[in-house]
Design an enzyme around this catalytic site. Sequence first.
Site, PDB file in Angstrom:
ATOM      1  N   CYS A 129      78.292  59.739  36.179  1.00 52.78           N
ATOM      2  CA  CYS A 129      77.068  58.788  36.662  1.00 52.78           C
ATOM      3  C   CYS A 129      77.184  57.654  36.157  1.00 52.78           C
ATOM      4  CB  CYS A 129      76.039  59.965  36.356  1.00 52.78           C
ATOM      5  SG  CYS A 129      75.396  60.353  35.077  1.00 52.78           S
ATOM      6  N   ARG A 156      76.333  55.917  45.560  1.00 53.43           N
ATOM      7  CA  ARG A 156      75.018  55.443  45.264  1.00 53.43           C
ATOM      8  C   ARG A 156      74.909  54.292  46.092  1.00 53.43           C
ATOM      9  NH1 ARG A 156      72.283  55.857  40.206  1.00 53.43           N
ATOM     10  NH2 ARG A 156      70.851  55.284  41.063  1.00 53.43           N
ATOM     11  N   ARG A 208      61.971  53.687  38.129  1.00 50.68           N
ATOM     12  CA  ARG A 208      62.740  54.176  37.692  1.00 50.68           C
ATOM     13  C   ARG A 208      61.739  54.854  36.111  1.00 50.68           C
ATOM     14  NH1 ARG A 208      68.234  54.621  36.797  1.00 50.68           N
ATOM     15  NH2 ARG A 208      69.424  53.919  34.618  1.00 50.68           N
ATOM     16  N   GLN A 224      71.538  60.204  42.313  1.00 55.51           N
ATOM     17  CA  GLN A 224      72.753  60.428  41.632  1.00 55.51           C
ATOM     18  C   GLN A 224      73.432  61.816  42.465  1.00 55.51           C
ATOM     19  OE1 GLN A 224      74.559  58.146  39.509  1.00 55.51           O
ATOM     20  NE2 GLN A 224      76.104  60.093  40.718  1.00 55.51           N
ATOM     21  N   ASP A 231      77.852  63.911  31.018  1.00 54.99           N
ATOM     22  CA  ASP A 231      76.608  62.772  31.695  1.00 54.99           C
ATOM     23  C   ASP A 231      77.189  62.394  29.950  1.00 54.99           C
ATOM     24  OD1 ASP A 231      74.951  60.658  31.518  1.00 54.99           O
ATOM     25  OD2 ASP A 231      73.177  62.445  32.030  1.00 54.99           O
ATOM     26  N   HIS A 235      67.195  63.573  38.448  1.00 54.99           N
ATOM     27  CA  HIS A 235      67.909  62.538  39.025  1.00 54.99           C
ATOM     28  C   HIS A 235      68.515  62.698  39.993  1.00 54.99           C
ATOM     29  CE1 HIS A 235      69.014  58.255  38.720  1.00 54.99           C
ATOM     30  NE2 HIS A 235      70.834  58.775  37.676  1.00 54.99           N
TER      31      HIS A 235
END
Length: 307
Positions: free
Chosen positions: A262, A290, A102, A132, A222, A129
């Site tokens: 998310c 997830r 990450r 996700q 988001d 991402h």
Amino acid sequence: MRHCLSLDDFSRDEILQILDLSASLKSERKNGVKKPYLEGINLAMIFEKNSTRTRVSFEVGINELGGRGLFLSSKDLQLGRGEPIKDTARVIGRMCDMAMLRVNCHEDLVEFARYANVPVINGLSDKFHPVQLLADYLSMVESGKADAKIAYVGDGNNIAHSWLMLASKLGLSLNIATPKGYEVSSEVLEKAKQNAKISGAKISIFDDPKEAVCGASVVSTDTWVSMGQEEQKAKKLADFAGFCVDSALMSLAKPDAMFLHCLPAYRGYEVSEEVFEAHADEIFNEAENRLHAQKGLMLWLLRHKNE
């Protein structure tokens, strides 16, 4: 060596294979079935950025598959003292079987994957991402909206870029609405358009969220202020005026439209409290997914790592 740096790393059929595997693992978990598919596997989990869902889902996921996750913050590694990424990658690759990162900079992830010689998963970068979006699409499939029209409203960020990759690979209809000055990357958009020529995806870009949401069956957004961008908050709140997914905006979508976020969600900014709570079950199923999507991804990568 197979990696997951973005969903562009996979074909349409491979994405669907990963999701089928994820759904199967979710069903097994629900029924109390535990199989050590990845017994003895060590997953290095390198975090330059803090996380709730990414850390918990990967750590629980690898444990449930019979493996072990090693949490490594940048402060724990020589990366924090200036060791070259390629050197850290070569060490991790000799000691672990897989790595999830990450990171702040996508190019660092690309360099790590180049030298690690084990499957590398993008747990989030500034550009993409993918994990996700695997969870998001699994949620769509479970809701009977596998081929639904999607509207993404908000910043042209890593989530928007990942929607472009997913839709363009799977042949979906995707509308993206961003404020002027916050458009998606022209490079990523061009790649999505190239993919769409093969898959038949329909991708449309707007600066008016109402146009994007009209007739959609899935609405996604988001946060406008990503981690590390807090100093831009005041400006972004002004620039994103009219982009909050509230009841008025959702009313333009289909009556049974689902809403995806998310997380973390900032009520009153990118989404209203009313819309968030009305779709809370969908959002937290998405969050749970997830875990299942990443278990499916890890298992698939190790089964196909040398293809």
